[in-house]
Every structure is written in C-alpha cells, then in structure tokens.
Design a protein around this motif. Sequence first.
Motif, PDB file in Angstrom:
ATOM      1  N   GLU A 362      -3.198  -1.339   4.025  1.00 30.35           N
ATOM      2  CA  GLU A 362      -3.364  -2.295   2.923  1.00 30.35           C
ATOM      3  C   GLU A 362      -4.042  -1.622   1.732  1.00 30.35           C
ATOM      4  O   GLU A 362      -3.694  -1.877   0.573  1.00 30.35           O
ATOM      5  N   LYS A 365      -1.345   0.399   0.017  1.00 28.40           N
ATOM      6  CA  LYS A 365      -0.432  -0.443  -0.757  1.00 28.40           C
ATOM      7  C   LYS A 365      -1.074  -0.894  -2.060  1.00 28.40           C
ATOM      8  O   LYS A 365      -0.428  -0.901  -3.120  1.00 28.40           O
ATOM      9  N   ARG A 366      -2.336  -1.271  -1.990  1.00 24.61           N
ATOM     10  CA  ARG A 366      -3.002  -1.768  -3.203  1.00 24.61           C
ATOM     11  C   ARG A 366      -3.259  -0.661  -4.221  1.00 24.61           C
ATOM     12  O   ARG A 366      -3.381  -0.926  -5.411  1.00 24.61           O
ATOM     13  N   LYS A 369      -0.187  -0.847  -6.211  1.00 22.02           N
ATOM     14  CA  LYS A 369       0.298  -2.196  -6.462  1.00 22.02           C
ATOM     15  C   LYS A 369       0.723  -2.421  -7.904  1.00 22.02           C
ATOM     16  O   LYS A 369       1.657  -3.187  -8.187  1.00 22.02           O
ATOM     17  N   ASP A 373       5.634  -1.825  -5.099  1.00 23.54           N
ATOM     18  CA  ASP A 373       5.391  -2.775  -4.020  1.00 23.54           C
ATOM     19  C   ASP A 373       5.937  -2.176  -2.733  1.00 23.54           C
ATOM     20  O   ASP A 373       7.143  -1.974  -2.598  1.00 23.54           O
TER      21      ASP A 373
END
Length: 417
Positions: A362, A365-366, A369, A373
């Motif tokens: 996570e 991914k951020r 971001k 995506d």
Amino acid sequence: MIEFREINNKIIFSYSSEYPGPAWVYRELDDSGQVTIIKAFSFTRNELISSQEKDNEDAPIEFEVASRIGEYYCFPKNVLSLDHDLYIHEGVSLERKLFIAERNISIFPKIDRMVSRSIYVGGDNENAIPESVFRDLLKKFPNTYELNRYASARISSILSSYLDEKEDYEEQYQQYLNKKISKKGANLKINFSELELLKYSILLEKLKSMLDDEISYSEAQWQEELLQIILLLYPKYIYVFKEAPVRDVYNNANRNIDYLLIDSSGSADIIEIKKPFDKCIITERTYRDNHIPLRELSGTVMQIEKYIFYLNKWGRKGEEKLTKYYKDDMADDFQIRITNPSGIIIMGRNKGMTAVQKQDFEVIKRKYKNVIDIITYDDLIQRLEFTIAQWAETHNKAMHPTATVAAAPSASGDGWR
C-alpha cells in the motif's frame, strides 16, 4: 377585490375597492378607452356589463371575461395581454391567485411567452396542464422574501469588494434556496439498478473464470479479454488504441505504447496489463525491515513513467500527430489531448500476502498514486464485489421501498478513477 362568477355560460369578473372607489375605472375607460385592473386584466367598454350609478358609485364594476366552449372557459387573449387564448377547465376554481403572483406578477403572460399555442389548464385536452401541476407551479413563483433576498445577494456580490457588510447576503440567499423544495426528477440510480447489477455480476464472473484458467491465455489474448472488462469499469474512456506511437525526442526514436486510453474529453492515459503471475509484486524477504517491489513491478512502473515523459515532451505536436493518425477511428473533429497523462497498471495477486506485505505494498502504491494507479487482480475482484453489493442494496430498496435494507460495505481506497 376581485371575484369570478358564472352566469349563462359566461364568466363575470367583478371588481370592487374601498379606497379609492371603483369609479376610477369608468373615468379611465372614458379617457383612454381601456383599463387595466390588478396589472393582469385589460378591459374596454366592449367587455363592460355594469353601468355607473350616481347614487351608488361604490358598486362593483363587472366585465365579461370568458365564455364557455365545451368543458372549458375561454379567456380571450386581449383580456390577459396574451398571444394565444387561455382555456381553463370548468372544474378549476377561479380565484385571484390563479392569475396573479406576489408583487402583482401576471402569471399567464409569463407562460404565454414560452409556448407557441393556446394554454389549457385542467381537463382532458391532450395539451392541458393538469390542475395539480399548475397549482404546484404557482407555488414555485418567487415570493417577496425570496425576491428581496435575491436583490440583496446581487447587490452584495458587487459591493463586497469595496465595503464591509453587516451580513453575508449571498450565503443567506443560497441557504434559502437549499431549503426550498426544488424539482425532483426520476431516481436514475434506481431505474438502472437492475441493469447495473447484472452488468457487474457478469464482469465479476468473467474475471474469476479468466483467473481460474489464466494459463490457457497468451499474453496478447489476456490483454484483449481484460480490456473489455476495464472499459466497462472505466466508462470515461471511449477509445483504446493498441501499439500507439509516441516520439522519444531525446533519443530521436519512435516508441510504441501497448495501450493508449482516450477519455470523452480527448485526454490520453496509458494502461499496462500483465498476466497475474504469482509473486511478481513485492519481495517475500525484507530489506531493512521493508518488503520492496520486485523487478516486474518496478520495471512496469518505470516503463509507464517513461511513456508519460515522452508524451509530455511531445506536447502539442504529439496531439496533432496522434489525432491525424487515428482520425479514421474517431468521431469527426475529435481531438486527442496530452494533458498530464496518468497510468494504470493491472498485474499480480495479493491474496497470498502477509499483513506486513500488504501494508508495504500500500505504501508503494501511494508513492505513485499521483501518476499511476497500481491495481492487482484481487483489488479488481474486491471492487467489483463492493460495487455489486451497493447496486444490490439500491435494487432491493426499489423492489421493497418500505423494507429496511442492511447497508452495503463501502469500498476502500479511491474507487474507480
């Protein structure tokens, strides 16, 4: 005051006033040949049926204002200053507020200017406004309070830059409008709930069947199949182009983007689709207590970042080249735009990850971001399941409006881009 009554299939308009007395009406008719009463009704001596009596100058003055035609009373257009005759059904109660809104606003001239035929109120005429609808329309006419609020808001918008105001009049006007009952149309979400529920259920079934048999797909076949799902999940995209050209201006070379997505405004984005190989996302072992991206993920991120870099550097010239290149595949005059493109990566599974791995993933991914995506196939399944639950709740409410339906779980993350 004014009153209406029927005599021998005629509607009689009766006007009386204490101060000044109604005698002024006769004087106006003598002087100009026409008189307007309550800013709505215009009469001449042709409509006058009463006579002036010297011994009773305060007696009501009466005019013939309408005559019966079938089930309707016809008000001649000249009496109400209209371009078309007005027809009011015999079952509609005639009263002042039917013709006059607050501040003596004449109602039917407002409507008459917006239509191209005679106005019918009530009854069974195919063009008639139902009485209930017309009564509701009367309630929508702005009252004195609303008009005063509107005037204050308009004045405030001009003077607020120069003077200190005692109150925020624009905010007060908006608060008033928010409290008013406004027009309410059909609930489109409920109307389409069954179709949406069916659509997303089919997509979920399709995706799961592909994942159960992914070994039988080639990379190209997998991408083509998944794109069908993606375009339904991302309805803002209306075109997808395979092997889209892009110019590498720094190395003076031509490159090809696997799939270029074009949304309804013409803006271009990039999507990379990889088959869901196990353990292609992050490492099982840690580096300084962190699970880090595997080469497959970091390489795909780097690839998309370079494509975005190439597109941005290509700029206006690239827009012109791409628009010309795909001209025959797009609507007439449609233009492709390069405006801060973003990327979508679909790859890998996360169902076998530990809680710590998922947390580190996570974070990864951020990190990207704002540009990319990163979505796993398990993320797609979860989003589809949440979406189906929400549409199922809406559909159940539509089928059983009085029943209590448990709230569907809300999807985590940012939802569909």
